[in-house]
Design a protein around this motif. Sequence first.
Motif, short mmCIF file in Angstrom:
data_model
loop_
_atom_site.label_atom_id
_atom_site.label_comp_id
_atom_site.label_asym_id
_atom_site.label_seq_id
_atom_site.Cartn_x
_atom_site.Cartn_y
_atom_site.Cartn_z
N GLY A 178 0.78 -1.23 0.00
CA GLY A 178 0.00 0.00 0.00
C GLY A 178 0.81 1.27 0.00
N VAL A 179 2.12 1.17 -0.28
CA VAL A 179 2.95 2.37 -0.43
C VAL A 179 2.64 2.93 -1.82
N PRO A 180 1.99 4.08 -1.92
CA PRO A 180 1.51 4.52 -3.23
C PRO A 180 2.60 5.04 -4.16
N HIS A 181 3.64 5.67 -3.60
CA HIS A 181 4.66 6.28 -4.45
C HIS A 181 6.06 5.98 -3.92
N PRO A 182 6.52 4.73 -4.01
CA PRO A 182 7.90 4.45 -3.58
C PRO A 182 8.88 5.26 -4.40
N MET A 183 9.91 5.76 -3.72
CA MET A 183 10.84 6.68 -4.36
C MET A 183 11.85 5.95 -5.24
N PRO A 184 12.39 6.64 -6.24
CA PRO A 184 13.38 6.02 -7.14
C PRO A 184 14.78 6.04 -6.53
N TYR A 185 14.87 5.65 -5.26
CA TYR A 185 16.14 5.61 -4.53
C TYR A 185 16.36 4.19 -4.02
N PHE A 186 17.60 3.74 -4.09
CA PHE A 186 17.93 2.38 -3.68
C PHE A 186 19.14 2.41 -2.76
N ARG A 187 19.04 1.70 -1.64
CA ARG A 187 20.18 1.55 -0.73
C ARG A 187 20.64 0.10 -0.75
N PHE A 188 21.90 -0.09 -1.08
CA PHE A 188 22.45 -1.44 -1.12
C PHE A 188 22.50 -2.03 0.30
N PRO A 189 22.09 -3.27 0.47
CA PRO A 189 22.24 -3.92 1.78
C PRO A 189 23.68 -3.87 2.26
N GLY A 190 23.86 -3.49 3.50
CA GLY A 190 25.20 -3.36 4.05
C GLY A 190 25.97 -2.18 3.50
N GLY A 191 25.37 -1.44 2.57
CA GLY A 191 26.08 -0.34 1.92
C GLY A 191 27.15 -0.82 0.95
N CYS A 192 27.11 -2.09 0.57
CA CYS A 192 28.17 -2.69 -0.25
C CYS A 192 27.78 -2.72 -1.72
N TYR A 193 28.64 -2.16 -2.56
CA TYR A 193 28.38 -2.19 -3.99
C TYR A 193 29.70 -2.12 -4.75
N ASP A 194 29.63 -2.45 -6.01
CA ASP A 194 30.76 -2.33 -6.91
C ASP A 194 30.23 -1.97 -8.29
N ARG A 195 31.12 -1.90 -9.28
CA ARG A 195 30.69 -1.49 -10.62
C ARG A 195 29.62 -2.42 -11.18
N GLN A 196 29.80 -3.71 -10.94
CA GLN A 196 28.83 -4.69 -11.45
C GLN A 196 27.45 -4.42 -10.87
N ALA A 197 27.37 -4.17 -9.57
CA ALA A 197 26.09 -3.90 -8.92
C ALA A 197 25.46 -2.62 -9.45
N LEU A 198 26.27 -1.59 -9.62
CA LEU A 198 25.74 -0.32 -10.13
C LEU A 198 25.21 -0.48 -11.54
N ARG A 199 25.91 -1.26 -12.36
CA ARG A 199 25.43 -1.50 -13.72
C ARG A 199 24.14 -2.33 -13.71
N ALA A 200 24.03 -3.25 -12.78
CA ALA A 200 22.87 -4.14 -12.73
C ALA A 200 21.59 -3.37 -12.41
N VAL A 201 21.67 -2.41 -11.49
CA VAL A 201 20.45 -1.69 -11.08
C VAL A 201 20.25 -0.41 -11.88
N GLY A 202 21.25 0.00 -12.65
CA GLY A 202 21.15 1.22 -13.43
C GLY A 202 19.95 1.29 -14.34
N PRO A 203 19.58 0.21 -15.05
CA PRO A 203 18.43 0.29 -15.96
C PRO A 203 17.12 0.62 -15.27
N LEU A 204 17.04 0.46 -13.97
CA LEU A 204 15.81 0.79 -13.24
C LEU A 204 15.69 2.28 -12.98
N GLY A 205 16.74 3.04 -13.25
CA GLY A 205 16.67 4.48 -13.06
C GLY A 205 16.81 4.95 -11.64
N VAL A 206 17.26 4.08 -10.74
CA VAL A 206 17.37 4.46 -9.34
C VAL A 206 18.68 5.20 -9.07
#
Length: 284
Positions: A178-206
Amino acid sequence: MIRLARRLAGTTAVCVALGAALAACGTTEAPHAGPPAPSRPSSSATPPPTLAPGPGGAAPVFMNGPRTLGKTVAFTFDADMTADQGPRAAAGEHFDNPALIATLRRLKVPATIFMTGRWADEYPDQARSLGRDPQFEVANHSYSHYAFTGDCYGLPTVSAANMKSDVERAYAALLRAGVPHPMPYFRFPGGCYDRQALRAVGPLGVTAVQWDVVSGDAFATDADAVAKQVLDGVKPGSVVVMHCTRSAAPTTEQVVRTVVPELRKQGFRFVKVSELIGETPGHR
């Protein structure tokens, strides 16, 4: 269905510490029930600000707002729950923190809640209440709080092939709750990311949202020490990371009661992440 259409800037690999990782167990692949539903960002008339696209379509990373536009600070709270923690919740463990949310409301502190889809499934009434309260904005924190890199504080991991669908599945859970307008922001679990992760979620526009102030509330038992760490770290434009899970962060509500009046005394104004991003050069 509204599609996130923004592409974002790439960054170098980085993994930012939470101070202590939230507990997780089970297999190394997030459970997946059928094909993921497409993500849906905010459908408000004016789209929320995100950072400008970058090379390769990788998601950009936002850590803090401008330091020169006044004393603003954004409190963010991670609502963490892994896919396999259902039995613990059924046995009475609390992954929510209604007292914290009540305190934020009483003190009139706007905040951004990064919510896992599994948390929204477990606490749909609370997710709906937060999502419909203009004091808060709800953003994506993955479905199961499984890491998007290896060696991320012992968290199980999501394969590269399933990273995008995990974020989509989380958006579907937020909408279902029932969240009507979830924001286009994403926080990686643990704050852990690398280039591969950024490329993977990039197409979602977050826009990937990190922080510049680690509260240290995860598993902390000394509220005064956590409050001091927050007060010592906050600067104009800061993003503070905290948690709204009672079992994993039992002192957070007390910390908020301590730091809010002190920061206001220092002249700080509390804002949501969207306001800081909207003040950042290059935002869209």
